[in-house]
Design a protein around this motif. Structure first.
Motif, PDB file in Angstrom:
ATOM      1  N   ALA A 178      11.695  21.049  -2.063  1.00 51.69           N
ATOM      2  CA  ALA A 178      10.683  21.555  -1.135  1.00 51.69           C
ATOM      3  C   ALA A 178       9.286  21.138  -1.596  1.00 51.69           C
ATOM      4  CB  ALA A 178      10.779  23.070  -1.043  1.00 51.69           C
ATOM      5  N   TRP A 179       9.086  21.211  -2.878  1.00 56.62           N
ATOM      6  CA  TRP A 179       7.780  20.858  -3.448  1.00 56.62           C
ATOM      7  C   TRP A 179       7.474  19.396  -3.138  1.00 56.62           C
ATOM      8  CZ3 TRP A 179       3.319  22.346  -5.373  1.00 56.62           C
ATOM      9  CH2 TRP A 179       2.615  21.510  -6.254  1.00 56.62           C
ATOM     10  N   ALA A 180       8.464  18.546  -3.390  1.00 48.47           N
ATOM     11  CA  ALA A 180       8.253  17.138  -3.098  1.00 48.47           C
ATOM     12  C   ALA A 180       7.915  16.951  -1.621  1.00 48.47           C
ATOM     13  CB  ALA A 180       9.496  16.329  -3.457  1.00 48.47           C
ATOM     14  N   HIS A 181       8.623  17.681  -0.792  1.00 53.32           N
ATOM     15  CA  HIS A 181       8.365  17.564   0.646  1.00 53.32           C
ATOM     16  C   HIS A 181       6.947  17.983   0.986  1.00 53.32           C
ATOM     17  CE1 HIS A 181       8.667  18.141   4.944  1.00 53.32           C
ATOM     18  NE2 HIS A 181       8.281  19.400   4.773  1.00 53.32           N
ATOM     19  N   HIS A 182       6.512  19.081   0.425  1.00 53.22           N
ATOM     20  CA  HIS A 182       5.181  19.584   0.789  1.00 53.22           C
ATOM     21  C   HIS A 182       4.071  18.721   0.202  1.00 53.22           C
ATOM     22  CE1 HIS A 182       6.562  22.942   3.068  1.00 53.22           C
ATOM     23  NE2 HIS A 182       7.343  23.359   2.080  1.00 53.22           N
ATOM     24  N   VAL A 183       4.315  18.204  -0.994  1.00 52.71           N
ATOM     25  CA  VAL A 183       3.311  17.304  -1.571  1.00 52.71           C
ATOM     26  C   VAL A 183       3.167  16.079  -0.673  1.00 52.71           C
ATOM     27  CG1 VAL A 183       2.812  15.753  -3.500  1.00 52.71           C
ATOM     28  CG2 VAL A 183       3.576  18.081  -3.947  1.00 52.71           C
ATOM     29  N   ALA A 219       0.831  -1.189   0.000  1.00 52.13           N
ATOM     30  CA  ALA A 219       0.000   0.000   0.000  1.00 52.13           C
ATOM     31  C   ALA A 219       0.869   1.243   0.000  1.00 52.13           C
ATOM     32  CB  ALA A 219      -0.899  -0.005   1.239  1.00 52.13           C
ATOM     33  N   ASP A 220       0.470   2.231  -0.766  1.00 52.30           N
ATOM     34  CA  ASP A 220       1.111   3.540  -0.726  1.00 52.30           C
ATOM     35  C   ASP A 220       0.144   4.516  -0.090  1.00 52.30           C
ATOM     36  OD1 ASP A 220       3.460   2.816  -2.156  1.00 52.30           O
ATOM     37  OD2 ASP A 220       2.195   2.694  -3.943  1.00 52.30           O
ATOM     38  N   TRP A 221       0.711   5.489   0.551  1.00 50.42           N
ATOM     39  CA  TRP A 221      -0.127   6.513   1.186  1.00 50.42           C
ATOM     40  C   TRP A 221       0.174   7.845   0.559  1.00 50.42           C
ATOM     41  CZ3 TRP A 221      -3.717   5.048   4.750  1.00 50.42           C
ATOM     42  CH2 TRP A 221      -3.593   3.746   5.238  1.00 50.42           C
ATOM     43  N   TYR A 222      -0.825   8.466  -0.027  1.00 43.31           N
ATOM     44  CA  TYR A 222      -0.644   9.759  -0.657  1.00 43.31           C
ATOM     45  C   TYR A 222      -1.387  10.823   0.138  1.00 43.31           C
ATOM     46  CZ  TYR A 222       0.940   7.060  -4.679  1.00 43.31           C
ATOM     47  OH  TYR A 222       1.618   6.215  -5.501  1.00 43.31           O
ATOM     48  N   ALA A 223      -0.685  11.882   0.445  1.00 42.66           N
ATOM     49  CA  ALA A 223      -1.322  12.971   1.176  1.00 42.66           C
ATOM     50  C   ALA A 223      -2.127  13.829   0.210  1.00 42.66           C
ATOM     51  CB  ALA A 223      -0.268  13.816   1.878  1.00 42.66           C
ATOM     52  N   SER A 224      -3.259  14.313   0.674  1.00 39.77           N
ATOM     53  CA  SER A 224      -4.061  15.210  -0.145  1.00 39.77           C
ATOM     54  C   SER A 224      -4.977  16.018   0.777  1.00 39.77           C
ATOM     55  CB  SER A 224      -4.869  14.411  -1.179  1.00 39.77           C
ATOM     56  OG  SER A 224      -5.392  15.283  -2.144  1.00 39.77           O
ATOM     57  N   THR A 225      -5.983  16.635   0.182  1.00 41.50           N
ATOM     58  CA  THR A 225      -6.853  17.501   0.959  1.00 41.50           C
ATOM     59  C   THR A 225      -8.299  17.135   0.709  1.00 41.50           C
ATOM     60  OG1 THR A 225      -5.252  19.273   0.696  1.00 41.50           O
ATOM     61  CG2 THR A 225      -7.450  19.915   1.424  1.00 41.50           C
ATOM     62  N   CYS A 226      -9.066  17.058   1.774  1.00 39.86           N
ATOM     63  CA  CYS A 226     -10.486  16.746   1.644  1.00 39.86           C
ATOM     64  C   CYS A 226     -11.231  17.939   1.086  1.00 39.86           C
ATOM     65  CB  CYS A 226     -11.070  16.357   3.001  1.00 39.86           C
ATOM     66  SG  CYS A 226     -12.840  16.050   2.915  1.00 39.86           S
ATOM     67  N   ARG A 227     -12.035  17.702   0.068  1.00 43.51           N
ATOM     68  CA  ARG A 227     -12.789  18.799  -0.535  1.00 43.51           C
ATOM     69  C   ARG A 227     -14.285  18.664  -0.311  1.00 43.51           C
ATOM     70  NH1 ARG A 227     -10.836  22.267  -3.302  1.00 43.51           N
ATOM     71  NH2 ARG A 227     -12.052  23.223  -1.653  1.00 43.51           N
ATOM     72  N   GLU A 228     -14.661  17.884   0.671  1.00 42.02           N
ATOM     73  CA  GLU A 228     -16.092  17.658   0.891  1.00 42.02           C
ATOM     74  C   GLU A 228     -16.755  18.826   1.603  1.00 42.02           C
ATOM     75  OE1 GLU A 228     -17.801  14.839  -0.433  1.00 42.02           O
ATOM     76  OE2 GLU A 228     -15.863  14.888  -1.431  1.00 42.02           O
ATOM     77  N   CYS A 229     -15.982  19.615   2.325  1.00 42.12           N
ATOM     78  CA  CYS A 229     -16.556  20.847   2.853  1.00 42.12           C
ATOM     79  C   CYS A 229     -15.477  21.917   2.844  1.00 42.12           C
ATOM     80  CB  CYS A 229     -17.170  20.650   4.240  1.00 42.12           C
ATOM     81  SG  CYS A 229     -16.011  20.717   5.615  1.00 42.12           S
TER      82      CYS A 229
END
Ligand SMILES: Nc1nc2c(c(=O)[nH]1)N[C@H]1C(S)=C(S)[C@@H](COP(=O)(O)OP(=O)(O)OC[C@H]3O[C@@H](n4cnc5c(=O)[nH]c(N)nc54)[C@H](O)[C@@H]3O)O[C@H]1N2
Ligand code: SF4
Ligand code: SF4
Ligand code: SF4
Ligand code: SF4
Ligand code: SF4
Lengths: 444, 729, 239
Positions: B528-533, B46-56
């Motif tokens: 830095a971009w890779a880190h923040h992503v 399994a890989d874990w990708y960080a992202s942002t919830c856009r449901e609210c």
């Protein structure tokens, strides 16, 4: 068997004639009945195959009510099977002479009821195609069934009971099979020959048969008591409020006998009527059966009262919810109907000697008792499950059409098997009737 | 344009791959080829990708578990300061948005307006050409109605709209605009304050649904847990004031069933007592203004108007005044009236009176995060939507916004769609409004797109969250950012140097990171971009708290007005956003449809909540269909006895009653909006959803509410207490 | 079977338990969706739900107290209590419901034949049955967790304490030659719960957060009088 006295000798051909008559002559309405029953059975089979193909969800079961009419029917039919053993076993043991024309009727019921009861286990399983997991055999899963589970006790008890009662039905049939081997021509003859095991009626054979009967009769009574005790423990040993009770085992046994005797009365009446057996099954038989029913009514009422009183007085909320639901709540309607059917009406009517001598009336009471006892079985299962300990989950249940079709189809199957059996075995034990003649127990 | 995948992956580490870049879309594969797996796939791992919830609007940080190219589960990002690894029901259910069977899978067009001909698919090139042509030769105004956008997408879209002389509006049903307006009025701050729930020891909430879909539900939930049991010696108390006990109110220690529309009055009464009984920390002049405005109406009159006994009012005020860190907040039911802004200002003022602004456990304002340049974009309210519909529009662009469902039909909105020459929608789902469009250019799922999100409410840490695609796009859809860039290029607009939204996003982040972190140079940026992503965004150190200096006087009280007189329309109608479906956005997700409403245990439908006494007086049995009639129409819905609602109020959750929203939502339940009067908070114009009066009629027909608690339908079952269900006290 | 190791390297077994703080629980039901997503719980649909067959491994029971206007709602998350003395276990004729060495009540799907006795005998009504085969409208099934089986028609299921996560945690710890750390294994419901009303950990570790919270004087067990020895300690809601 001792030689009959000359005065009774002329009756023996009549007994033979009368009791073999159903096997050799068949009215057209018989075929009609068989056809009708077969249709109902086919409907039941269709419903089961539908449930099998699509899922056990075709029932109306849902949490918290995981058991419903299938298990109720299972208990009912196991109970019904107590007719044979009780009537014939206990009466044989107590040497009650009047049992003679009834035992076969009852024993046949036992075997057929057990078959039907077993079917309900299969209807009930969520994955019936894996039913063999219940059989203890060395398997690739390397596990044995769980003998701590009351359901395993059940499976074994029912298996034992079925085996024993088949033997018990078969043994006293041997002399009759021999008689039929000698008297009946046609396709059945070789069958009877095989089944009569070379019975010639020698003194030694009679002695062996009587010894066997003497051994198996008390055994089967013990098995009978234990079987329904175990079915009772399915419930009694659980943690479900209003199931968890010491009274369940005796209550189940007495209840079983209650409905079983009721069934025998129905059988007696119907067979007597159709095959004109008034000479064999007399009014006094109904009187005696009526008295027996009175006894079981009182016994059962006593146990039921004891159970309800302790719950009501003890006032443990989890248990009270169930009792309240029965007495005044959601299940009050069927409950009081049931009380009328199995206690009140039998008690009022059967205490009257004149009523007990009225075959139709006694038969009607037997019918009421069986309807009532069926409802009782359902009420035994559903309300305690419907009121689980966390009240958020309280719910109810009523059977679906699939369940009802299977239940009715199975009833039809039971009747059908019985109706077919009448064409295969004498419905009254011929030799025992003759023996009764000799012993002087048979009344005209 | 195509990046070398392997090198890119190396740079990104955990982050998702460039292979998802828009424009490099591949065939969706159904079987994962193990012999030659795709670069980003390690079978069984399994890989874990960080992202942002856009449901609210909150924008919680998420991590998505991906196996063999499929997203398996969304969890809270434990690194994210806002939600600290936690996630709400909606956030988790977003997965079913990605894999929803009813997503729009390719561009669609409607052959003709009038005929009810179904949509037909067309190629992206053609769809873009059609829209470009339309925008080239517009006859009148071009407007865009979008759900509130944030960050880079907001900048891109607003730049685009400016470049074509169009107007961009944000629209969100039930927007907490009165709250912002009240902050502006009471503290001079045009922002949603940070509510320091965790630090408070006495929360007096006027209908604020802070444990449901309000402001930032997860972070407020975390704070609530802290407030109750997170401190060794203090257990915060919590009082909720509202006509119907909400899911939030259910957690309160005390519920005050106030008369609808009078929350501001109660705040005034409490303010009077506080000012009279406790020497205030306020400067003399300010104190005098507050005394004047709060003292406008005598206490007995307030008690009568609010329907709260004077003793309870006094008791509440004293509890509040004597608490160590009292906090007064308002929202939800208090926001749903014509006097919402005034009421909220009076409520917020209580924090001024007790000196809790900018103090621990009070209302706090922090320096907003960078490039939150969306402040200038106007929000539509239901009132302004109605006005917009009166104009002759040329092109209407619609993005992920469904006013035809979320605004009442008493506002003649349909005109907006019918009169416009051309309507294009970028929504990923067919909904009531999108189905009125001429052309649909469907957006990706957020789990397939790049994006960023600026923390909209004041928060101690400045947060800009990042979204990355976690799976290959399933269908022939396009990220709305890319669609706008394509349109810009086709129209020959200047100021859009980038081909892809991903590059556009990176440009902005170059700026952000150089300003904030001093990251200069392409190599440093890439790292830095890779880190923040990988982290899921950028967050600064705890931000600078802003001091509220010149708090203007609170607004004078205005009574709430209602539609319908109390003779013929004896009940207050109280629609409220469903805790799980919101105003309907979540209705197409089966997990949310099947999520039992915590208070009624109802699923898969709409119901009306009615006080048992009121119901019995009308001969309405539990579960019966009740007809609710207003001057604008009627709805029929099954009634559920609800012991925690005023007898003069009937409540219906919003969120259902879609005409068109996929198989799980279409024609399910009813939309309570459909009988609302066109009344608005008169300051902001937001719909006053609780301002309609109704009468009810028993139909005698049994309804079929679907309940998890089956016994609730059986009137023979008494209401049971938990005491019976547990053993020890 | 012989390689099946349940004990960590120091020989002390694990005892997985949960603490549920009713004073924190807000009834938000994040835990419910989390459990559905993690454990491949079917979408029952409106009809099945109306028939009382919607499957939830964790549910929020709501109890009303008092009369208007002094009425209160109380929430109680209920999931399998992983009873130390589980009534659902002895009654199963085929050992489909059994106890693992680290204190879980496990449900072995492929053994179950669906007699449903366990469902009756569970005093907490947490056992759920598959009345039909499950169905997901394509492509919803893409989401299914490969670590968890999909349960077919005719068998019983219920909360497993997210045993797949426990296993993974234990394997990892074993590889590194240590015990599972406190907080390393978190079931999906616990992980999502915004208010941290749910806590999970090893009760055999006296320093774990569950051990410490369970010692609270607010602690009680559900239906304690039945002697089921639940592995879940509830903390009373105040006041
Ligand atoms: N230690 C050890 N190593 C071995 C072996 C051994 O005996 N011991 N045996 C060797 C042998 S013979 C083999 S064949 C290999 C097997 O090695 P793998 O091929 O890695 O087999 P599995 O471990 O079964 O993993 C298969 C993966 O497929 C996923 N999966 C299951 N069903 C589906 C599906 O329908 N679609 C998709 N996309 N994924 C699915 C599962 O979740 C799992 O992640 O291992 C070899 N390695
Ligand atoms: S509160 Fe819930 S829906 Fe809103 S962003 Fe956070 S997780 Fe998503
Ligand atoms: S809660 Fe029920 S299912 Fe779980 S272990 Fe206890 S008895 Fe078994
Ligand atoms: S339903 Fe399955 S687990 Fe339950 S008792 Fe029957 S076989 Fe055992
Ligand atoms: S522990 Fe896991 S299986 Fe049990 S309820 Fe929580 S999420 Fe579901
Ligand atoms: S997630 Fe936590 S707070 Fe929400 S219902 Fe579940 S246990 Fe309660």
């Amino acid at each position: 068997m001792t030689t009959p006295a000359p005065a009774e000798e002329h009756q023996i051909p009549k007994i033979n004639r009368d009791l073999l008559a159903p096997l050799v002559t068949t009215h057209w309405s018989y075929f009609l009945l068989v056809g009708a029953l077969a249709c109902l059975v086919a409907a039941g089979a269709g419903a089961w195959s539908y449930q099998f193909r699509t899922g056990i969800g075709r029932t109306n079961l849902h949490p918290p009510v995981f058991w419903g009419v299938y298990i109720a029917s299972f208990i009912f039919w196991v109970g019904a099977s107590h007719s044979g053993t009780f009537i014939s076993g206990v009466l044989r043991l107590t040497k009650a002479e009047w049992r003679r024309p009834i035992t076969r009727i009852a024993e046949l019921m036992t075997s057929i009821s057990l078959m039907i009861a077993t079917l309900f286990v299969f209807y009930h399983l969520g994955r019936v195609w894996r039913w063999y997991y219940l059989i203890p055999y060395p398997n690739q899963r390397e596990i044995w069934p769980n003998f701590r589970s009351p359901l395993m006790w059940d499976a074994m008890a029912v298996f034992t009971y079925a085996t024993a009662s088949t033997i018990y039905l078969y043994l006293p049939l041997i002399p009759d099979f021999a008689l039929m081997r000698d008297r009946i021509e046609g396709w059945r003859k070789p069958l009877y020959r095989a089944l009569s095991l070379g019975w010639q009626g020698t003194q030694q054979q009679w002695q062996v048969l009587e010894t066997a009967m003497r051994i198996i009769t008390p055994l089967i009574v013990m098995v009978m008591v234990s079987v329904h005790s175990i079915v009772g423990w399915d419930f009694g040993v659980s943690l479900v409020p209003a199931w968890h009770s010491t009274i369940f085992a005796p209550y189940f046994v007495v209840g079983a006998v209650h409905s079983g005797v009721g069934l025998v009365v129905i059988g007696m009446y119907v067979l007597r009527k159709i095959y004109h057996l008034e000479d064999y099954i007399g009014r006094e038989h109904f009187d005696k059966m009526g008295k027996l029913l009175l006894l079981t009514t009182l016994g059962l009422a006593y146990l039921y009262f004891a159970e309800l009183l302790t719950i009501w007085y003890g006032n443990i909320p989890d248990h009270r919810w169930v009792v309240d639901a029965l007495l005044t709540g959601a299940f009050a309607g069927p409950f009081w109907f049931m009380v009328g059917c199995i206690y009140v009406i039998p008690l009022i009517t059967l205490t009257l000697p004149a009523f007990r001598h009225w075959p139709l009336g006694v038969m009607f009471i037997g019918l009421l008792i069986n309807i009532g006892m069926y409802i009782e079985r359902v009420l035994l299962i559903v309300p305690p499950l419907a009121y689980p300990r966390l009240p958020f989950n309280w719910d109810s249940y009523a059977p679906s059409w699939v369940e009802m079709t299977i239940v009715v189809g199975s009833l039809a199957l039971a009747v059908l098997l019985y109706v077919l059996a009448v064409k295969f075995v004498p419905i009254i034990s011929i030799w025992e009737e003759k023996e009764g003649l000799v012993h002087g127990g048979r009344q005209q | 344009m195509k990046l070398k995948r392997r090198t890119f992956i190396k740079a990104l580490g955990l982050a998702a791959a460039g292979s998802f870049l828009p424009g490099c879309e591949r065939e969706v594969h159904h079987l994962v080829p193990y012999v030659l797996p795709d670069d980003e796939i390690v079978p069984g791992v399994a890989d874990w990708y960080a992202s942002t919830c856009r449901e609210c609007q909150a924008g919680c940080g998420v991590v998505v578990r991906v196996m063999e190219g499929r997203a398996k589960k969304i969890e809270g990002n434990s690194e994210h300061p806002l939600n600290q690894g936690k996630l709400c029901a909606k956030g988790q259910a977003a997965l079913q948005g990605l894999y929803n069977p009813d997503r729009i899978r390719e561009p669609l067009r409607r052959p003709e307006r009038e005929g009810r001909r179904p949509f037909e698919p067309l190629a992206w090139e053609e769809a873009l050409t059609q829209l470009t042509e339309r925008l080239r030769k517009v006859q009148g105004p071009v407007i865009m109605i979008s759900r509130p956008l944030s960050g880079t997408l907001a900048e891109l879209v607003s730049t685009f709209m400016r470049a074509i002389d169009g107007e961009l509006y944000f629209y969100e049903p039930g927007a907490d605009l009165p709250l912002r307006a009240a902050s502006r009025a009471a503290f001079g701050m045009d922002a949603w304050p940070h509510i320091d729930l965790a630090g408070s020891d006495y929360v007096l909430s006027f209908g604020a649904p802070f444990l449901e879909g309000w402001l930032s539900p997860v972070s407020l939930g975390i704070a609530y847990g802290q407030m109750r049991q997170g401190r060794p010696l203090t257990r915060g108390r919590f009082v909720q004031v509202e006509p119907r006990l909400s899911l939030t109110g259910a957690s309160a220690d005390r519920w005050i069933p106030i008369r609808p529309g009078t929350a501001g009055l109660l705040a005034m009464g409490i303010g009077q007592i506080l000012l009279a009984e406790r020497p205030s920390a306020l400067p003399e002049t300010q104190r005098r203004t507050y005394e004047r405005i709060y003292g406008d109406i005598p206490l007995d009159r307030i008690a009568a108007l609010t329907d709260i006994p004077r003793e309870e009012l006094v008791r509440t005020a004293r509890e509040f005044g004597s608490a160590g860190a009292p906090l007064a907040i308002g929202g939800g039911a208090a926001c749903a009236h014509t006097n919402a802004t005034e009421s909220l200002a009076a409520i917020q003022g209580l924090n001024v009176v007790t000196g809790r602004i900018g103090r621990p456990g009070g209302l706090r304002f922090y320096e907003p995060a960078l490039f939150s340049g969306t402040q200038s974009i106007p929000w539509l309210t239901e009132r302004s939507l109605g006005e917009l519909a009166q104009r002759a529009l040329s092109v209407v662009l619609l993005y992920d916004s469904n006013p035809l469902h979320t605004a009442p039909p008493s506002i003649p909105l349909r005109r907006l769609f019918e009169q416009a020459d051309f309507v294009a929608s970028f929504s990923p789902f067919m909904d009531d409004s999108t189905s009125a469009a001429d052309l649909i250019l469907p957006d990706h799922s957020p789990l397939e797109s790049w994006g960023d999100h600026v923390q909209p409410t004041s928060f101690p840490t400045a947060i800009v969250s990042l979204s990355q695609p976690v799976v290959t796009p399933l269908y022939d859809t396009r990220a709305v950012g890319d669609t706008f860039l394509s349109l810009a290029h086709r129209l020959g607009l200047s100021g859009f140097p980038r081909e892809t939204f991903h590059a556009f996003l990176q440009d902005r982040w170059r700026r952000l990171l150089s300003e904030q972190a001093g990251t200069h140079g392409e190599e440093a940026f890439a790292a830095a971009w890779a880190h923040h992503v990988q982290q899921g965004g950028w967050w600064g150190r705890p931000g600078r708290e802003l001091t509220v200096t010149a708090a203007p006087p609170p607004l004078p009280h205005v009574p709430a007005t209602f539609d319908g007189d109390d003779q013929n329309w004896p009940l207050y109608f109280h629609p409220y956003p469903s805790p799980s479906l919101g105003q309907g956005r979540g209705a197409n997700l089966p997990w949310l449809q099947e999520l039992p409403d915590a208070l009624t245990s109802a699923m898969w439908g709409t119901w009306a909540e009615i006080n048992p006494h009121t119901a019995q007086a009308h001969g309405i049995r539990q579960g019966d269909i009740v007809r609710i009639v207003s001057r604008y129409g009627s709805i029929e819905v099954p009634a559920l006895y609800y012991p925690a609602i005023r007898p003069d109020v009937i409540a219906v959750p919003m969120g259902q009653g879609h005409q068109e929203y996929g198989r799980y939502a279409s024609r399910r339940g009813v939309n309570p909006q459909s009988i609302l009067a066109p009344l608005f908070d008169h300051r902001t114009g937001v719909l006053a959803s609780a301002a309609t009066r109704v009468r009810i009629e028993a139909t005698g027909r049994p309804g079929r509410p679907v309940l998890l608690e089956p016994s609730a339908l059986d009137p023979g079952h008494e209401l049971l207490t938990i005491g019976k269900a547990r053993s020890s006290p | 079977m012989s390689e099946h190791k349940e004990e960590p390297q120091d020989g002390r077994p694990y005892k997985w338990e949960m603490v549920i703080d009713l004073d924190r629980c807000t009834g938000c039901e994040a835990c419910v969706v989390a459990c559905h997503a993690e454990n491949n719980i079917r979408i029952s649909g409106e009809q099945e739900a109306a028939d009382g067959r919607a499957i939830n491994w964790i549910r929020i029971e709501r109890y009303w107290e008092g009369e208007y206007p002094n009425v209160k709602a109380r929430f109680m998350p209920v999931l399998c209590q992983h009873c130390g003395n589980a009534p659902c276990e002895p009654v199963c004729p085929v050992y489909a419901s059994y106890h693992t060495p680290d204190g879980l009540n496990a449900q072995v799907y492929n053994r179950c034949i669906g007699v449903r006795y366990c469902g009756n005998n569970c005093p907490y009504t947490v056992r759920q049955f598959n009345w039909f085969d499950p169905h997901w409208d394509a492509p919803l099934a893409e989401q299914l967790n490969p670590d968890v089986t999909v349960r077919q028609n005719g068998i019983m299921e219920k909360c497993t304490f997210c045993v797949q996560r426990i296993r993974q945690g234990k394997e990892q710890a074993e590889k590194e030659g240590r015990r599972v750390r406190d907080g390393e294994v978190v079931p999906a419901c616990v992980q999502s719960c915004p208010t941290s009303a749910l806590l999970f950990g090893d009760r055999n570790d006296p320093t774990s957060r569950v051990s410490q919270s369970a010692a609270s004087d607010r602690g009680f067990h559900l239906l304690e009088e039945l002697g089921t020895h639940p592995a879940i300690t509830y903390l009373k809601r105040l006041p």
